[in-house]
Each structure stands twice: as structure tokens, then as C-alpha cells.
Design a protein around this motif. Sequence first.
Motif, PDB file in Angstrom:
ATOM      1  N   HIS A 275     -15.711  30.595  30.463  1.00  0.00           N
ATOM      2  CA  HIS A 275     -14.554  31.444  30.749  1.00  0.00           C
ATOM      3  C   HIS A 275     -13.230  30.696  30.611  1.00  0.00           C
ATOM      4  CE1 HIS A 275     -15.285  29.278  34.448  1.00  0.00           C
ATOM      5  NE2 HIS A 275     -14.034  29.533  34.783  1.00  0.00           N
ATOM      6  N   SER A 276     -13.255  29.450  30.197  1.00  0.00           N
ATOM      7  CA  SER A 276     -12.022  28.651  30.173  1.00  0.00           C
ATOM      8  C   SER A 276     -10.964  29.241  29.250  1.00  0.00           C
ATOM      9  CB  SER A 276     -12.318  27.203  29.771  1.00  0.00           C
ATOM     10  OG  SER A 276     -12.881  27.160  28.478  1.00  0.00           O
ATOM     11  N   ASN A 277     -11.381  29.942  28.190  1.00  0.00           N
ATOM     12  CA  ASN A 277     -10.388  30.572  27.311  1.00  0.00           C
ATOM     13  C   ASN A 277      -9.585  31.612  28.072  1.00  0.00           C
ATOM     14  OD1 ASN A 277     -11.070  29.067  25.094  1.00  0.00           O
ATOM     15  ND2 ASN A 277     -12.407  30.619  24.211  1.00  0.00           N
ATOM     16  N   VAL A 278     -10.258  32.420  28.872  1.00  0.00           N
ATOM     17  CA  VAL A 278      -9.562  33.439  29.665  1.00  0.00           C
ATOM     18  C   VAL A 278      -8.678  32.756  30.692  1.00  0.00           C
ATOM     19  CG1 VAL A 278      -9.841  35.343  31.290  1.00  0.00           C
ATOM     20  CG2 VAL A 278     -11.345  35.165  29.324  1.00  0.00           C
TER      21      VAL A 278
ATOM     22  N   PHE B 180     -16.114  36.545  34.849  1.00  0.00           N
ATOM     23  CA  PHE B 180     -15.455  37.380  35.861  1.00  0.00           C
ATOM     24  C   PHE B 180     -14.380  36.586  36.598  1.00  0.00           C
ATOM     25  CE2 PHE B 180     -15.553  39.227  40.266  1.00  0.00           C
ATOM     26  CZ  PHE B 180     -14.927  40.415  39.955  1.00  0.00           C
ATOM     27  N   GLN B 181     -14.666  35.321  36.917  1.00  0.00           N
ATOM     28  CA  GLN B 181     -13.679  34.486  37.603  1.00  0.00           C
ATOM     29  C   GLN B 181     -12.442  34.262  36.737  1.00  0.00           C
ATOM     30  OE1 GLN B 181     -13.982  33.870  40.827  1.00  0.00           O
ATOM     31  NE2 GLN B 181     -15.935  34.953  40.689  1.00  0.00           N
ATOM     32  N   GLY B 182     -12.634  34.070  35.433  1.00  0.00           N
ATOM     33  CA  GLY B 182     -11.501  33.927  34.527  1.00  0.00           C
ATOM     34  C   GLY B 182     -10.682  35.202  34.440  1.00  0.00           C
TER      35      GLY B 182
ATOM     36  N   ALA C 150      -6.666  35.890  35.465  1.00  0.00           N
ATOM     37  CA  ALA C 150      -5.672  36.556  34.619  1.00  0.00           C
ATOM     38  C   ALA C 150      -5.059  37.749  35.344  1.00  0.00           C
ATOM     39  CB  ALA C 150      -6.314  36.998  33.298  1.00  0.00           C
ATOM     40  N   LEU C 151      -5.898  38.563  35.994  1.00  0.00           N
ATOM     41  CA  LEU C 151      -5.393  39.728  36.728  1.00  0.00           C
ATOM     42  C   LEU C 151      -4.477  39.306  37.871  1.00  0.00           C
ATOM     43  CD1 LEU C 151      -8.651  41.865  36.795  1.00  0.00           C
ATOM     44  CD2 LEU C 151      -6.546  42.428  35.568  1.00  0.00           C
ATOM     45  N   ASN C 152      -4.841  38.249  38.583  1.00  0.00           N
ATOM     46  CA  ASN C 152      -4.006  37.754  39.683  1.00  0.00           C
ATOM     47  C   ASN C 152      -2.678  37.197  39.196  1.00  0.00           C
ATOM     48  OD1 ASN C 152      -5.849  38.488  41.647  1.00  0.00           O
ATOM     49  ND2 ASN C 152      -6.889  36.521  41.611  1.00  0.00           N
ATOM     50  N   ALA C 153      -2.625  36.783  37.928  1.00  0.00           N
ATOM     51  CA  ALA C 153      -1.377  36.301  37.337  1.00  0.00           C
ATOM     52  C   ALA C 153      -0.533  37.465  36.813  1.00  0.00           C
ATOM     53  CB  ALA C 153      -1.672  35.316  36.209  1.00  0.00           C
ATOM     54  N   GLY C 154      -1.021  38.703  37.002  1.00  0.00           N
ATOM     55  CA  GLY C 154      -0.271  39.869  36.561  1.00  0.00           C
ATOM     56  C   GLY C 154      -0.502  40.242  35.104  1.00  0.00           C
TER      57      GLY C 154
END
Length: 140
Positions: A28-31, A64-66, A70-74
Motif C-alpha cells: 500500500h506504500s504507493n497510496v 485499506f490502511q493506505g 489518503a482519506l484522512n489527508a482530505g
Amino acid sequence: MRAASITAAPGRRTPCAPAHAPAAGRHHSNVRRRGRFCAQGRAGGRRGGPGHQRGAGNVNDALFQGILQALNAGIPVVIASRVPYGEVRPVYAYSGGGIALLRAGAIFARDLNPQKARVLLMAGLGAGMASLALVSLFNQ
């Protein structure tokens, strides 16, 4: 068939919305990297992106964690499927399942493939739409 009318906000450029296509064993590091990159002043204009999934749109826990980061960063994340028939739907509630993604704030592209979902997301972001308006756009 979708018939959405989107008017670009004056003086706005079309935003960049990079896509992420997971594969077996892919990390998930790309996300996460995109999440950090976009959160840092929206460098490079990246403001959202679709995730290419298979089947109904469920992901593993690492991805999912990635997505959560992203979602938490808006950064809006749109879940789309590469399968030729069917649509992505929130069905399973495990960590990374569709229900967990929906609760976290991911947007489901329904029957749009990832390429079409990306164009619709870019158009919505370019028109200045916020998260709730984007959800409505994809649910038309």
C-alpha cells in the motif's frame, strides 16, 4: 446511463487524480506516498484518485490502511472495478471490505470502470466539488 452536468469553476485547472491498481502482493506504500504527497500543500496538483479493484471493490488490510491515510489527508478516493460486468458495492464489513471503505469515506464508482471514474472525479474536483457533492455525482 449517466447524464451529469458539470461546470468548471472560472480560473481552475483540471486537477490531477492519479490511479492506483493493486495486484497480489503489492504494498500500500504507493497510496500512502500519494497521501503524504497530496497532503503537503497539494504539491503537483494531485487532489484525488480512483483505486482499480477487482470484483466488488474490497481490498486487503494493508491497502485499506493506505486508503485511510489518503482519506484522512482530505484526498477523495474512488473505488472502481476492472471487471467487465457488475458494479462495486459495499457488501463486506471486514477491514478493507466495502462497508468499511464506505464508512471511512471512500466513494464507490458503481458501474464505472476506473478510467471513467477518474475522468468524472477530475471533472468534479475541477468544478470545485467537495466530498458530499462528489458522492452525489457518482450516485447519479
